[in-house]
Scaffold this motif. Structure first.
Motif, mmCIF file in Angstrom:
data_model
loop_
_atom_site.group_PDB
_atom_site.id
_atom_site.type_symbol
_atom_site.label_atom_id
_atom_site.label_comp_id
_atom_site.label_asym_id
_atom_site.label_seq_id
_atom_site.Cartn_x
_atom_site.Cartn_y
_atom_site.Cartn_z
ATOM 1 N N GLU A 40 45.065 35.128 45.489
ATOM 2 C CA GLU A 40 44.045 35.076 45.267
ATOM 3 C C GLU A 40 42.762 33.742 45.260
ATOM 4 O O GLU A 40 43.326 32.461 45.376
ATOM 5 N N CYS A 42 40.358 32.075 42.685
ATOM 6 C CA CYS A 42 39.280 31.841 41.915
ATOM 7 C C CYS A 42 38.570 30.266 41.127
ATOM 8 O O CYS A 42 38.478 29.261 42.114
ATOM 9 N N THR A 44 40.000 28.045 39.407
ATOM 10 C CA THR A 44 40.347 26.952 39.597
ATOM 11 C C THR A 44 40.319 25.988 40.697
ATOM 12 O O THR A 44 40.437 24.817 40.613
ATOM 13 N N HIS A 64 47.643 29.314 43.811
ATOM 14 C CA HIS A 64 48.373 30.065 42.767
ATOM 15 C C HIS A 64 48.479 31.097 42.167
ATOM 16 O O HIS A 64 50.341 31.201 42.232
ATOM 17 N N CYS A 164 45.754 35.572 38.185
ATOM 18 C CA CYS A 164 45.869 34.220 36.743
ATOM 19 C C CYS A 164 45.400 34.725 35.894
ATOM 20 O O CYS A 164 45.338 34.229 35.021
HETATM 21 ZN ZN LIG Z 1 43.654 31.197 38.724
#
Ligand SMILES: [Zn+2]
Ligand SMILES: [Zn+2]
Length: 372
Positions: A40, A42, A44, A64, A164
Protein backbone atom coordinates in the motif's frame (compact mmCIF):
# COMPACT_ATOMS: atom_id res chain seq x y z
CA UNK A 1 22.90 -15.79 -13.97
CA UNK A 2 22.21 -14.39 -10.50
CA UNK A 3 18.57 -13.45 -10.04
CA UNK A 4 17.71 -9.87 -9.30
CA UNK A 5 14.69 -7.96 -8.19
CA UNK A 6 13.50 -4.40 -8.64
CA UNK A 7 12.38 -2.14 -5.82
CA UNK A 8 11.27 1.48 -5.58
CA UNK A 9 13.63 3.44 -3.34
CA UNK A 10 13.17 6.74 -1.55
CA UNK A 11 16.79 7.94 -1.62
CA UNK A 12 16.42 10.91 0.76
CA UNK A 13 13.74 13.33 1.95
CA UNK A 14 12.29 15.32 -0.96
CA UNK A 15 14.27 13.34 -3.55
CA UNK A 16 12.31 11.55 -6.29
CA UNK A 17 11.55 7.85 -5.85
CA UNK A 18 13.74 5.71 -8.11
CA UNK A 19 13.84 2.07 -9.21
CA UNK A 20 16.90 0.09 -8.15
CA UNK A 21 17.96 -3.47 -8.80
CA UNK A 22 18.90 -5.78 -5.93
CA UNK A 23 20.39 -9.28 -5.87
CA UNK A 24 18.24 -12.13 -4.65
CA UNK A 25 18.94 -12.41 -0.91
CA UNK A 26 20.33 -15.53 0.77
CA UNK A 27 17.84 -16.82 3.32
CA UNK A 28 19.14 -17.17 6.88
CA UNK A 29 17.54 -19.90 9.05
CA UNK A 30 13.96 -18.97 9.92
CA UNK A 31 13.66 -16.49 7.07
CA UNK A 32 11.38 -16.46 4.04
CA UNK A 33 10.99 -14.56 0.81
CA UNK A 34 7.67 -13.20 -0.44
CA UNK A 35 6.79 -12.60 -4.03
CA UNK A 36 4.94 -9.30 -3.53
CA UNK A 37 1.34 -9.05 -4.77
CA UNK A 38 0.34 -5.69 -3.34
CA UNK A 39 1.86 -3.05 -1.15
CA UNK A 40 0.00 0.00 0.00
CA UNK A 41 0.81 3.67 -0.38
CA UNK A 42 -0.52 5.66 2.54
CA UNK A 43 -0.21 9.10 4.09
CA UNK A 44 2.81 7.98 6.11
CA UNK A 45 4.70 7.37 2.86
CA UNK A 46 3.94 10.95 1.81
CA UNK A 47 5.33 12.17 5.14
CA UNK A 48 8.40 9.94 4.71
CA UNK A 49 8.92 11.49 1.31
CA UNK A 50 8.99 14.90 3.01
CA UNK A 51 11.26 13.76 5.84
CA UNK A 52 8.65 14.34 8.54
CA UNK A 53 9.48 11.33 10.70
CA UNK A 54 12.72 11.38 12.67
CA UNK A 55 15.13 8.43 12.69
CA UNK A 56 14.35 7.13 9.20
CA UNK A 57 17.54 5.62 7.70
CA UNK A 58 17.25 6.80 4.07
CA UNK A 59 17.56 5.39 1.49
CA UNK A 60 14.57 3.15 2.23
CA UNK A 61 12.21 0.84 0.33
CA UNK A 62 8.79 2.15 1.46
CA UNK A 63 5.68 0.01 1.86
CA UNK A 64 4.77 -1.17 5.36
CA UNK A 65 1.64 -3.22 4.74
CA UNK A 66 1.83 -5.76 1.96
CA UNK A 67 0.41 -9.05 0.73
CA UNK A 68 2.52 -11.64 -1.04
CA UNK A 69 2.95 -15.25 -2.01
CA UNK A 70 5.57 -17.24 -0.13
CA UNK A 71 8.31 -17.88 -2.69
CA UNK A 72 10.87 -19.58 -0.44
CA UNK A 73 11.33 -20.52 3.19
CA UNK A 74 14.30 -21.73 5.17
CA UNK A 75 13.28 -24.00 8.00
CA UNK A 76 9.77 -24.77 9.22
CA UNK A 77 7.70 -21.64 9.80
CA UNK A 78 4.38 -21.41 11.59
CA UNK A 79 1.74 -18.78 12.29
CA UNK A 80 0.65 -18.02 15.86
CA UNK A 81 -2.30 -20.34 15.18
CA UNK A 82 0.20 -23.15 14.59
CA UNK A 83 -0.45 -23.40 10.85
CA UNK A 84 2.55 -24.17 8.64
CA UNK A 85 3.68 -21.48 6.22
CA UNK A 86 4.52 -23.10 2.89
CA UNK A 87 5.66 -21.98 -0.50
CA UNK A 88 2.71 -20.70 -2.54
CA UNK A 89 0.71 -19.54 0.50
CA UNK A 90 -0.81 -16.05 0.32
CA UNK A 91 0.19 -14.20 3.45
CA UNK A 92 0.58 -10.81 5.01
CA UNK A 93 2.87 -9.90 7.90
CA UNK A 94 3.11 -7.50 10.79
CA UNK A 95 5.33 -4.66 9.62
CA UNK A 96 6.54 -4.08 13.19
CA UNK A 97 9.43 -6.34 14.06
CA UNK A 98 12.25 -6.91 16.56
CA UNK A 99 10.48 -5.78 19.71
CA UNK A 100 12.91 -7.29 22.18
CA UNK A 101 10.80 -8.72 25.03
CA UNK A 102 13.72 -7.84 27.34
CA UNK A 103 13.42 -4.09 28.00
CA UNK A 104 11.39 -2.00 30.45
CA UNK A 105 8.84 -1.06 27.76
CA UNK A 106 8.28 -4.67 26.71
CA UNK A 107 8.26 -6.33 30.13
CA UNK A 108 7.30 -3.79 32.80
CA UNK A 109 5.23 -1.17 30.99
CA UNK A 110 3.97 -3.92 28.65
CA UNK A 111 3.99 -1.53 25.72
CA UNK A 112 6.15 -3.18 23.08
CA UNK A 113 4.97 -0.50 20.63
CA UNK A 114 7.43 1.80 22.43
CA UNK A 115 10.29 -0.74 22.58
CA UNK A 116 13.49 1.02 21.45
CA UNK A 117 14.57 -2.06 19.46
CA UNK A 118 11.35 -2.00 17.45
CA UNK A 119 11.76 -1.74 13.68
CA UNK A 120 9.14 -1.25 11.00
CA UNK A 121 9.26 -2.61 7.46
CA UNK A 122 9.14 0.17 4.90
CA UNK A 123 9.98 2.85 7.48
CA UNK A 124 12.92 2.19 9.80
CA UNK A 125 15.01 -0.19 7.69
CA UNK A 126 17.52 1.08 5.17
CA UNK A 127 18.00 -0.53 1.75
CA UNK A 128 21.38 -1.62 3.16
CA UNK A 129 19.47 -3.88 5.58
CA UNK A 130 17.88 -5.75 2.65
CA UNK A 131 14.53 -6.01 0.86
CA UNK A 132 12.60 -4.79 3.89
CA UNK A 133 9.85 -2.74 2.31
CA UNK A 134 6.84 -3.62 0.18
CA UNK A 135 7.48 -1.46 -2.89
CA UNK A 136 9.60 -4.27 -4.20
CA UNK A 137 9.08 -7.36 -6.30
CA UNK A 138 10.20 -9.44 -3.32
CA UNK A 139 10.17 -8.86 0.44
CA UNK A 140 12.60 -10.54 2.82
CA UNK A 141 10.90 -11.99 5.90
CA UNK A 142 13.49 -11.82 8.66
CA UNK A 143 13.41 -14.64 11.22
CA UNK A 144 10.62 -13.98 13.69
CA UNK A 145 8.53 -11.74 11.43
CA UNK A 146 4.90 -12.57 12.17
CA UNK A 147 3.19 -13.82 9.03
CA UNK A 148 -0.47 -14.76 8.81
CA UNK A 149 -2.44 -16.40 6.02
CA UNK A 150 -4.98 -14.31 4.14
CA UNK A 151 -8.09 -16.46 4.72
CA UNK A 152 -10.04 -17.71 1.71
CA UNK A 153 -12.95 -15.45 2.72
CA UNK A 154 -10.75 -12.36 2.51
CA UNK A 155 -9.77 -10.93 -0.86
CA UNK A 156 -6.21 -9.56 -0.66
CA UNK A 157 -7.55 -6.28 -2.08
CA UNK A 158 -10.05 -6.01 0.80
CA UNK A 159 -7.36 -6.60 3.40
CA UNK A 160 -5.00 -4.11 1.88
CA UNK A 161 -7.84 -1.62 1.37
CA UNK A 162 -8.06 -1.60 5.18
CA UNK A 163 -4.28 -2.03 5.46
CA UNK A 164 -2.37 -0.07 8.06
CA UNK A 165 -5.45 2.08 8.58
CA UNK A 166 -7.60 -0.71 10.01
CA UNK A 167 -4.78 -1.91 12.27
CA UNK A 168 -4.23 1.59 13.69
CA UNK A 169 -7.97 2.18 13.94
CA UNK A 170 -8.43 -1.05 15.89
CA UNK A 171 -5.77 0.03 18.36
CA UNK A 172 -7.41 3.47 18.72
CA UNK A 173 -10.92 2.06 19.20
CA UNK A 174 -9.52 -0.34 21.83
CA UNK A 175 -7.87 2.58 23.65
CA UNK A 176 -11.13 4.54 23.54
CA UNK A 177 -12.86 1.67 25.42
CA UNK A 178 -15.95 2.33 23.37
CA UNK A 179 -19.17 1.05 24.92
CA UNK A 180 -22.36 0.00 23.14
CA UNK A 181 -24.51 3.00 22.29
CA UNK A 182 -21.88 5.65 22.95
CA UNK A 183 -21.48 8.57 20.58
CA UNK A 184 -18.24 8.98 18.68
CA UNK A 185 -16.73 11.73 16.57
CA UNK A 186 -13.99 10.80 14.10
CA UNK A 187 -11.92 13.78 13.02
CA UNK A 188 -10.41 13.21 9.60
CA UNK A 189 -11.70 10.33 7.48
CA UNK A 190 -8.69 9.28 5.48
CA UNK A 191 -7.77 5.57 5.66
CA UNK A 192 -7.42 5.49 9.46
CA UNK A 193 -10.56 7.56 10.00
CA UNK A 194 -12.66 5.46 7.61
CA UNK A 195 -11.64 2.27 9.40
CA UNK A 196 -12.27 3.95 12.75
CA UNK A 197 -15.82 4.77 11.62
CA UNK A 198 -16.31 1.18 10.45
CA UNK A 199 -14.96 -0.35 13.68
CA UNK A 200 -16.95 2.06 15.88
CA UNK A 201 -20.02 1.00 13.96
CA UNK A 202 -19.18 -2.72 14.35
CA UNK A 203 -18.62 -2.06 18.07
CA UNK A 204 -22.19 -0.87 18.47
CA UNK A 205 -21.57 2.86 18.80
CA UNK A 206 -24.60 5.16 18.76
CA UNK A 207 -24.18 8.40 16.85
CA UNK A 208 -21.02 8.31 14.72
CA UNK A 209 -20.00 11.74 13.46
CA UNK A 210 -17.42 11.98 10.68
CA UNK A 211 -15.66 15.32 10.26
CA UNK A 212 -13.59 16.09 7.17
CA UNK A 213 -13.00 18.71 4.51
CA UNK A 214 -13.47 16.40 1.51
CA UNK A 215 -17.11 15.79 0.52
CA UNK A 216 -16.37 12.41 -1.14
CA UNK A 217 -14.72 11.17 2.01
CA UNK A 218 -17.72 12.17 4.11
CA UNK A 219 -20.04 10.35 1.70
CA UNK A 220 -17.80 7.29 1.92
CA UNK A 221 -17.76 7.50 5.71
CA UNK A 222 -21.56 7.15 5.63
CA UNK A 223 -21.11 3.86 3.83
CA UNK A 224 -18.63 2.81 6.51
CA UNK A 225 -21.23 3.52 9.21
CA UNK A 226 -21.17 7.25 10.00
CA UNK A 227 -24.62 8.47 11.04
CA UNK A 228 -23.75 12.18 10.74
CA UNK A 229 -21.20 14.16 8.80
CA UNK A 230 -19.78 17.62 9.46
CA UNK A 231 -17.83 19.49 6.81
CA UNK A 232 -14.74 21.51 7.57
CA UNK A 233 -16.27 24.17 5.31
CA UNK A 234 -18.42 24.94 8.34
CA UNK A 235 -16.59 27.29 10.75
CA UNK A 236 -15.20 25.63 13.89
CA UNK A 237 -17.65 27.30 16.27
CA UNK A 238 -20.55 26.12 14.18
CA UNK A 239 -19.11 22.59 13.97
CA UNK A 240 -19.04 22.55 17.76
CA UNK A 241 -22.66 23.63 18.05
CA UNK A 242 -23.69 21.09 15.38
CA UNK A 243 -22.09 18.25 17.32
CA UNK A 244 -23.51 19.54 20.58
CA UNK A 245 -26.90 19.60 18.87
CA UNK A 246 -26.55 15.88 18.12
CA UNK A 247 -25.79 15.04 21.75
CA UNK A 248 -28.26 17.12 23.78
CA UNK A 249 -25.64 19.78 24.28
CA UNK A 250 -23.17 17.48 26.04
CA UNK A 251 -20.60 16.68 23.38
CA UNK A 252 -19.71 13.19 22.24
CA UNK A 253 -18.58 10.41 24.57
CA UNK A 254 -15.50 9.66 22.50
CA UNK A 255 -13.45 11.60 19.94
CA UNK A 256 -10.84 9.82 17.84
CA UNK A 257 -8.50 12.21 16.06
CA UNK A 258 -7.25 10.73 12.77
CA UNK A 259 -6.57 13.86 10.75
CA UNK A 260 -2.98 14.75 11.53
CA UNK A 261 -3.88 18.42 11.89
CA UNK A 262 -2.67 19.92 15.19
CA UNK A 263 -5.86 22.03 15.45
CA UNK A 264 -7.93 18.85 15.39
CA UNK A 265 -6.50 17.85 18.78
CA UNK A 266 -7.77 21.09 20.29
CA UNK A 267 -11.10 20.65 18.53
CA UNK A 268 -11.35 17.08 19.82
CA UNK A 269 -11.09 18.42 23.38
CA UNK A 270 -13.92 20.85 22.63
CA UNK A 271 -16.17 18.26 21.00
CA UNK A 272 -15.88 15.63 23.75
CA UNK A 273 -18.33 15.67 26.64
CA UNK A 274 -17.20 16.28 30.21
CA UNK A 275 -15.49 13.10 31.41
CA UNK A 276 -15.23 11.74 27.88
CA UNK A 277 -12.26 10.17 26.12
CA UNK A 278 -10.06 11.55 23.36
CA UNK A 279 -7.64 9.35 21.44
CA UNK A 280 -5.02 10.95 19.20
CA UNK A 281 -3.71 8.70 16.44
CA UNK A 282 -3.38 11.07 13.48
CA UNK A 283 0.03 12.45 14.46
CA UNK A 284 2.31 9.57 13.58
CA UNK A 285 4.57 12.19 11.98
CA UNK A 286 5.43 15.70 13.11
CA UNK A 287 2.78 18.09 11.87
CA UNK A 288 3.52 20.88 14.29
CA UNK A 289 2.19 22.22 17.59
CA UNK A 290 -1.10 23.60 18.84
CA UNK A 291 -2.17 25.67 21.80
CA UNK A 292 -4.34 23.88 24.34
CA UNK A 293 -6.06 25.53 27.29
CA UNK A 294 -5.46 22.98 30.06
CA UNK A 295 -8.00 24.41 32.49
CA UNK A 296 -10.99 24.57 30.15
CA UNK A 297 -10.15 21.83 27.71
CA UNK A 298 -8.71 19.10 29.95
CA UNK A 299 -8.71 19.55 33.72
CA UNK A 300 -12.10 21.14 34.30
CA UNK A 301 -13.68 18.87 31.70
CA UNK A 302 -12.19 15.83 33.45
CA UNK A 303 -11.18 14.53 30.05
CA UNK A 304 -9.15 11.43 29.38
CA UNK A 305 -6.61 12.12 26.63
CA UNK A 306 -4.64 9.22 25.16
CA UNK A 307 -2.01 8.88 22.46
CA UNK A 308 -2.00 5.83 20.21
CA UNK A 309 1.37 4.84 18.76
CA UNK A 310 1.52 2.18 16.04
CA UNK A 311 0.16 -1.23 16.80
CA UNK A 312 0.93 -4.59 18.30
CA UNK A 313 0.56 -8.07 16.85
CA UNK A 314 -2.86 -8.51 18.47
CA UNK A 315 -4.28 -5.58 16.46
CA UNK A 316 -2.88 -6.92 13.22
CA UNK A 317 -4.17 -10.46 13.87
CA UNK A 318 -7.66 -9.26 14.74
CA UNK A 319 -7.68 -6.87 11.76
CA UNK A 320 -7.26 -9.86 9.44
CA UNK A 321 -10.15 -11.66 11.19
CA UNK A 322 -12.35 -8.57 11.01
CA UNK A 323 -11.55 -8.12 7.33
CA UNK A 324 -12.54 -11.73 6.64
CA UNK A 325 -15.76 -11.49 8.63
CA UNK A 326 -16.96 -8.00 7.75
CA UNK A 327 -15.21 -7.30 4.44
CA UNK A 328 -18.56 -7.77 2.64
CA UNK A 329 -20.37 -5.40 4.96
CA UNK A 330 -17.87 -2.55 5.11
CA UNK A 331 -16.46 -1.40 1.77
CA UNK A 332 -12.74 -1.54 2.59
CA UNK A 333 -12.00 -2.90 -0.84
CA UNK A 334 -13.29 0.25 -2.49
CA UNK A 335 -10.94 2.40 -0.44
CA UNK A 336 -8.26 1.56 -2.98
CA UNK A 337 -8.57 4.43 -5.43
CA UNK A 338 -5.83 3.33 -7.78
CA UNK A 339 -3.49 0.45 -8.59
CA UNK A 340 -0.08 1.44 -9.84
CA UNK A 341 2.86 -0.38 -11.35
CA UNK A 342 6.07 -0.50 -9.37
CA UNK A 343 7.73 1.92 -11.77
CA UNK A 344 4.86 4.35 -11.17
CA UNK A 345 5.40 4.47 -7.39
CA UNK A 346 6.04 8.21 -7.53
CA UNK A 347 2.72 8.73 -9.34
CA UNK A 348 0.94 6.68 -6.67
CA UNK A 349 2.58 8.77 -3.98
CA UNK A 350 1.47 11.96 -5.74
CA UNK A 351 -2.14 10.73 -5.92
CA UNK A 352 -2.20 10.07 -2.17
CA UNK A 353 -0.57 13.41 -1.45
CA UNK A 354 -3.07 15.42 -3.47
CA UNK A 355 -5.87 13.31 -1.95
CA UNK A 356 -7.27 12.30 -5.32
CA UNK A 357 -7.40 8.75 -3.87
CA UNK A 358 -7.87 7.63 -0.26
CA UNK A 359 -5.38 4.84 -0.77
CA UNK A 360 -3.17 3.68 -3.61
CA UNK A 361 -1.73 0.23 -4.22
CA UNK A 362 1.47 -0.85 -5.82
CA UNK A 363 0.34 -3.96 -7.71
CA UNK A 364 3.21 -6.21 -8.76
CA UNK A 365 1.13 -8.35 -11.10
CA UNK A 366 1.04 -5.48 -13.53
CA UNK A 367 4.81 -5.33 -13.80
CA UNK A 368 6.42 -6.83 -16.87
CA UNK A 369 10.05 -6.96 -15.74
CA UNK A 370 12.11 -9.64 -14.06
CA UNK A 371 10.83 -11.48 -11.05
CA UNK A 372 11.94 -14.47 -9.02
ZN1 LIG B 1 0.42 3.26 6.47
ZN1 LIG C 1 11.76 -4.11 24.16
Amino acid sequence: MPKTCLAAVMPAPNAPVELREFPEPELEPGAALLDTMYSEVCGTDVHLQHGKLSGVPYPIIPGHVSVGTVAKTRGPLKTVDGDSIKEGDVVTFLDVHETCNHCYHCLVARQPNRCPSRRVYGITYSVNDGLLGGWSQAIYMKPGVKMIHIPAALAPETFIGGGCGIVTALHAVDLARLRLGESVAVLGVGPVGQSTVALASLSGAGEIVAVDGVADRLAYARRMGATQTVSLDTPRKERLSQVHGMTRGRGVDVVIECSGHPDAVSEALDLVRDGGRVVVCGHYTDNGAVEIHPHYQINRKHVELRGCWGSRYEHFHRAVEIGARFGGEKPWREMVGGKYRLEDSAVALGAVEERSVVKALIAMGTFSGVSF
